[in-house]
Write a protein that holds these residues in place. Sequence first.
Motif, PDB file in Angstrom:
ATOM      1  N   ASN A  78       0.760  -1.069   0.464  1.00 54.07           N
ATOM      2  CA  ASN A  78       0.062  -0.384   0.119  1.00 54.07           C
ATOM      3  C   ASN A  78       0.734   1.176   0.045  1.00 54.07           C
ATOM      4  OD1 ASN A  78      -2.328  -1.632  -0.115  1.00 54.07           O
ATOM      5  ND2 ASN A  78      -2.501  -1.723   2.011  1.00 54.07           N
ATOM      6  N   THR A  79       1.845   1.146   0.649  1.00 50.78           N
ATOM      7  CA  THR A  79       2.597   2.405   0.629  1.00 50.78           C
ATOM      8  C   THR A  79       3.147   2.526  -0.857  1.00 50.78           C
ATOM      9  OG1 THR A  79       3.479   1.985   3.376  1.00 50.78           O
ATOM     10  CG2 THR A  79       4.643   3.586   2.292  1.00 50.78           C
ATOM     11  N   TRP A  80       4.041   1.427  -1.266  1.00 51.46           N
ATOM     12  CA  TRP A  80       4.345   1.311  -3.105  1.00 51.46           C
ATOM     13  C   TRP A  80       3.362   2.175  -3.988  1.00 51.46           C
ATOM     14  CZ3 TRP A  80       9.121   2.079  -4.474  1.00 51.46           C
ATOM     15  CH2 TRP A  80       9.402   1.526  -4.074  1.00 51.46           C
ATOM     16  N   LYS A  81       2.451   1.887  -3.787  1.00 42.62           N
ATOM     17  CA  LYS A  81       1.005   2.509  -4.362  1.00 42.62           C
ATOM     18  C   LYS A  81       0.572   3.527  -4.432  1.00 42.62           C
ATOM     19  CE  LYS A  81      -1.696  -1.442  -5.266  1.00 42.62           C
ATOM     20  NZ  LYS A  81      -2.807  -3.124  -4.243  1.00 42.62           N
ATOM     21  N   GLU A  82       1.129   4.205  -2.950  1.00 39.05           N
ATOM     22  CA  GLU A  82       0.994   5.476  -2.948  1.00 39.05           C
ATOM     23  C   GLU A  82       2.070   6.380  -3.214  1.00 39.05           C
ATOM     24  OE1 GLU A  82       1.477   8.827   1.196  1.00 39.05           O
ATOM     25  OE2 GLU A  82       1.156   6.652   1.773  1.00 39.05           O
ATOM     26  N   ILE A  83       2.966   5.662  -3.656  1.00 41.60           N
ATOM     27  CA  ILE A  83       4.634   6.546  -3.750  1.00 41.60           C
ATOM     28  C   ILE A  83       4.198   6.928  -5.509  1.00 41.60           C
ATOM     29  CG2 ILE A  83       6.894   6.341  -4.189  1.00 41.60           C
ATOM     30  CD1 ILE A  83       7.121   4.807  -1.404  1.00 41.60           C
ATOM     31  N   TRP A  84       3.625   5.476  -6.071  1.00 42.68           N
ATOM     32  CA  TRP A  84       3.195   5.882  -7.907  1.00 42.68           C
ATOM     33  C   TRP A  84       2.247   6.750  -7.969  1.00 42.68           C
ATOM     34  CZ3 TRP A  84       2.876  -0.567  -7.381  1.00 42.68           C
ATOM     35  CH2 TRP A  84       4.271  -0.699  -7.326  1.00 42.68           C
ATOM     36  N   GLU A  85       1.239   6.417  -7.155  1.00 45.17           N
ATOM     37  CA  GLU A  85       0.688   7.115  -7.553  1.00 45.17           C
ATOM     38  C   GLU A  85       0.596   8.955  -7.027  1.00 45.17           C
ATOM     39  OE1 GLU A  85      -2.851   6.356  -4.633  1.00 45.17           O
ATOM     40  OE2 GLU A  85      -3.506   4.245  -5.551  1.00 45.17           O
ATOM     41  N   ARG A  86       1.533   9.501  -6.081  1.00 46.66           N
ATOM     42  CA  ARG A  86       2.031  10.363  -6.371  1.00 46.66           C
ATOM     43  C   ARG A  86       2.802  11.066  -7.109  1.00 46.66           C
ATOM     44  NH1 ARG A  86       4.396  12.385   0.139  1.00 46.66           N
ATOM     45  NH2 ARG A  86       4.259  14.296  -1.294  1.00 46.66           N
ATOM     46  N   GLU A  87       3.817   9.784  -8.065  1.00 42.13           N
ATOM     47  CA  GLU A  87       4.359   9.680  -8.975  1.00 42.13           C
ATOM     48  C   GLU A  87       3.615  10.728  -9.840  1.00 42.13           C
ATOM     49  OE1 GLU A  87       8.013   7.970 -11.295  1.00 42.13           O
ATOM     50  OE2 GLU A  87       7.008   7.234  -9.675  1.00 42.13           O
ATOM     51  N   GLU A  88       2.520   9.341 -10.117  1.00 41.29           N
ATOM     52  CA  GLU A  88       1.292   9.773 -11.529  1.00 41.29           C
ATOM     53  C   GLU A  88       0.990  11.185 -11.155  1.00 41.29           C
ATOM     54  OE1 GLU A  88       1.083   8.420 -14.354  1.00 41.29           O
ATOM     55  OE2 GLU A  88       2.419   7.299 -13.610  1.00 41.29           O
ATOM     56  N   LYS A  89       0.695  12.192  -9.930  1.00 47.33           N
ATOM     57  CA  LYS A  89       0.412  12.920  -9.460  1.00 47.33           C
ATOM     58  C   LYS A  89       0.660  13.905 -10.456  1.00 47.33           C
ATOM     59  CE  LYS A  89      -3.559  11.520  -6.583  1.00 47.33           C
ATOM     60  NZ  LYS A  89      -3.867  11.819  -5.234  1.00 47.33           N
ATOM     61  N   ARG A  90       2.909  14.235  -9.998  1.00 42.34           N
ATOM     62  CA  ARG A  90       3.406  14.743 -10.439  1.00 42.34           C
ATOM     63  C   ARG A  90       3.788  15.634  -8.732  1.00 42.34           C
ATOM     64  NH1 ARG A  90       5.524  14.640 -15.262  1.00 42.34           N
ATOM     65  NH2 ARG A  90       3.387  13.777 -17.077  1.00 42.34           N
ATOM     66  N   ASP A  91       3.098  14.927  -7.284  1.00 44.20           N
ATOM     67  CA  ASP A  91       3.298  15.255  -6.213  1.00 44.20           C
ATOM     68  C   ASP A  91       4.956  14.609  -5.755  1.00 44.20           C
ATOM     69  OD1 ASP A  91       2.408  16.696  -3.826  1.00 44.20           O
ATOM     70  OD2 ASP A  91       1.665  14.366  -3.503  1.00 44.20           O
ATOM     71  N   LEU A  92       5.787  14.068  -6.677  1.00 48.71           N
ATOM     72  CA  LEU A  92       6.812  13.564  -6.400  1.00 48.71           C
ATOM     73  C   LEU A  92       7.818  13.065  -7.759  1.00 48.71           C
ATOM     74  CD1 LEU A  92       8.078  12.127  -4.031  1.00 48.71           C
ATOM     75  CD2 LEU A  92       7.277   9.558  -4.754  1.00 48.71           C
ATOM     76  N   GLU A  93       9.046  14.106  -7.216  1.00 52.77           N
ATOM     77  CA  GLU A  93       9.590  13.863  -8.628  1.00 52.77           C
ATOM     78  C   GLU A  93      10.873  12.439  -8.309  1.00 52.77           C
ATOM     79  OE1 GLU A  93      12.044  17.088 -11.639  1.00 52.77           O
ATOM     80  OE2 GLU A  93      11.056  17.531 -10.281  1.00 52.77           O
ATOM     81  N   ARG A  94      10.603  11.818  -8.404  1.00 53.09           N
ATOM     82  CA  ARG A  94      12.022  10.635  -8.516  1.00 53.09           C
ATOM     83  C   ARG A  94      13.231  11.149  -9.197  1.00 53.09           C
ATOM     84  NH1 ARG A  94       8.720   5.044  -7.435  1.00 53.09           N
ATOM     85  NH2 ARG A  94      11.032   4.486  -7.241  1.00 53.09           N
ATOM     86  N   ALA A  95      14.413  10.194  -8.212  1.00 51.69           N
ATOM     87  CA  ALA A  95      15.764  10.516  -8.699  1.00 51.69           C
ATOM     88  C   ALA A  95      15.822   8.690  -9.606  1.00 51.69           C
ATOM     89  CB  ALA A  95      16.683  10.812  -8.118  1.00 51.69           C
ATOM     90  N   TYR A  96      15.023   7.933  -9.049  1.00 51.34           N
ATOM     91  CA  TYR A  96      15.182   6.541  -9.678  1.00 51.34           C
ATOM     92  C   TYR A  96      17.277   6.259  -9.649  1.00 51.34           C
ATOM     93  CZ  TYR A  96      10.777   5.727 -10.921  1.00 51.34           C
ATOM     94  OH  TYR A  96       9.677   5.623 -10.949  1.00 51.34           O
ATOM     95  N   SER A  97      17.817   6.520  -8.736  1.00 52.60           N
ATOM     96  CA  SER A  97      19.001   6.329  -8.487  1.00 52.60           C
ATOM     97  C   SER A  97      18.812   5.196  -7.018  1.00 52.60           C
ATOM     98  CB  SER A  97      19.663   7.187  -7.656  1.00 52.60           C
ATOM     99  OG  SER A  97      19.243   7.735  -6.578  1.00 52.60           O
ATOM    100  N   PHE A  98      18.774   5.093  -6.242  1.00 51.29           N
ATOM    101  CA  PHE A  98      18.604   3.868  -5.141  1.00 51.29           C
ATOM    102  C   PHE A  98      18.042   3.983  -4.365  1.00 51.29           C
ATOM    103  CE2 PHE A  98      23.196   3.989  -5.792  1.00 51.29           C
ATOM    104  CZ  PHE A  98      23.503   3.025  -5.778  1.00 51.29           C
ATOM    105  N   ASP A  99      16.115   3.348  -4.401  1.00 48.32           N
ATOM    106  CA  ASP A  99      15.251   3.980  -3.290  1.00 48.32           C
ATOM    107  C   ASP A  99      15.506   2.156  -1.767  1.00 48.32           C
ATOM    108  OD1 ASP A  99      14.489   5.932  -4.575  1.00 48.32           O
ATOM    109  OD2 ASP A  99      13.095   4.276  -5.995  1.00 48.32           O
ATOM    110  N   PHE A 100      15.429   2.515  -0.505  1.00 49.19           N
ATOM    111  CA  PHE A 100      15.326   1.012  -0.342  1.00 49.19           C
ATOM    112  C   PHE A 100      14.379   1.468   1.033  1.00 49.19           C
ATOM    113  CE2 PHE A 100      18.001   4.424   1.153  1.00 49.19           C
ATOM    114  CZ  PHE A 100      18.312   4.952   3.075  1.00 49.19           C
ATOM    115  N   GLU A 101      14.012  -0.147   1.357  1.00 53.40           N
ATOM    116  CA  GLU A 101      12.559  -0.532   2.283  1.00 53.40           C
ATOM    117  C   GLU A 101      13.812   0.000   3.361  1.00 53.40           C
ATOM    118  OE1 GLU A 101       9.682  -2.460  -0.527  1.00 53.40           O
ATOM    119  OE2 GLU A 101      10.927  -3.518   0.648  1.00 53.40           O
ATOM    120  N   LYS A 102      14.040   0.053   5.230  1.00 56.68           N
ATOM    121  CA  LYS A 102      14.874  -0.312   5.842  1.00 56.68           C
ATOM    122  C   LYS A 102      13.800  -0.820   6.725  1.00 56.68           C
ATOM    123  CE  LYS A 102      17.830   2.743   7.586  1.00 56.68           C
ATOM    124  NZ  LYS A 102      18.220   3.825   8.346  1.00 56.68           N
ATOM    125  N   TYR A 103      14.373  -2.247   7.188  1.00 61.31           N
ATOM    126  CA  TYR A 103      13.674  -2.815   8.065  1.00 61.31           C
ATOM    127  C   TYR A 103      15.160  -2.759   9.734  1.00 61.31           C
ATOM    128  CZ  TYR A 103      10.843  -5.314   4.449  1.00 61.31           C
ATOM    129  OH  TYR A 103      10.035  -4.485   2.967  1.00 61.31           O
TER     130      TYR A 103
END
Length: 132
Positions: free
Chosen positions: A94-119
């Motif tokens: 669900n968090t990834w879906k939120e990220i993708w939706e924000r990107e589609e709305k141009r509310d998030l400008e991703r760099a596409y370098s290194f993303d990570f989930e931190k556990y």
Amino acid sequence: MNLTIIKSIRANNFKDRAIIQKIANMWEEASSILKNHNEVTYGLYYDYESDYKGDYTLSVAIESSDNESPIKIPETSKYKIFEVDTLDEYGILNTWKEIWEREEKRDLERAYSFDFEKYYPNGQIEIHIAIK
């Protein structure tokens, strides 16, 4: 930050029908190596073909003090951090879906370098998205 890769796969969120199984298998194989590891573990996303609809590499990784680590994330990278609801069985998805939706709305400008989930050892999970 220096990371040591434990296990990796090449994946695509939309074209790969077995994506969930591939990711689950990768984490299962990595968990046997990590069973006595009580520190932060990473799900590292990198080597993007294009955007979130393209192919990418996903790795299970741990921090390393070794300067010869295969992955070095520049200290100058900027990140937007998303907290995952760990009480929700689908919290990560669900968090990834939120990220993708924000990107589609141009509310998030991703760099596409290194993303990570931190556990974290206490069960907390964050998703760090590299931004421009």
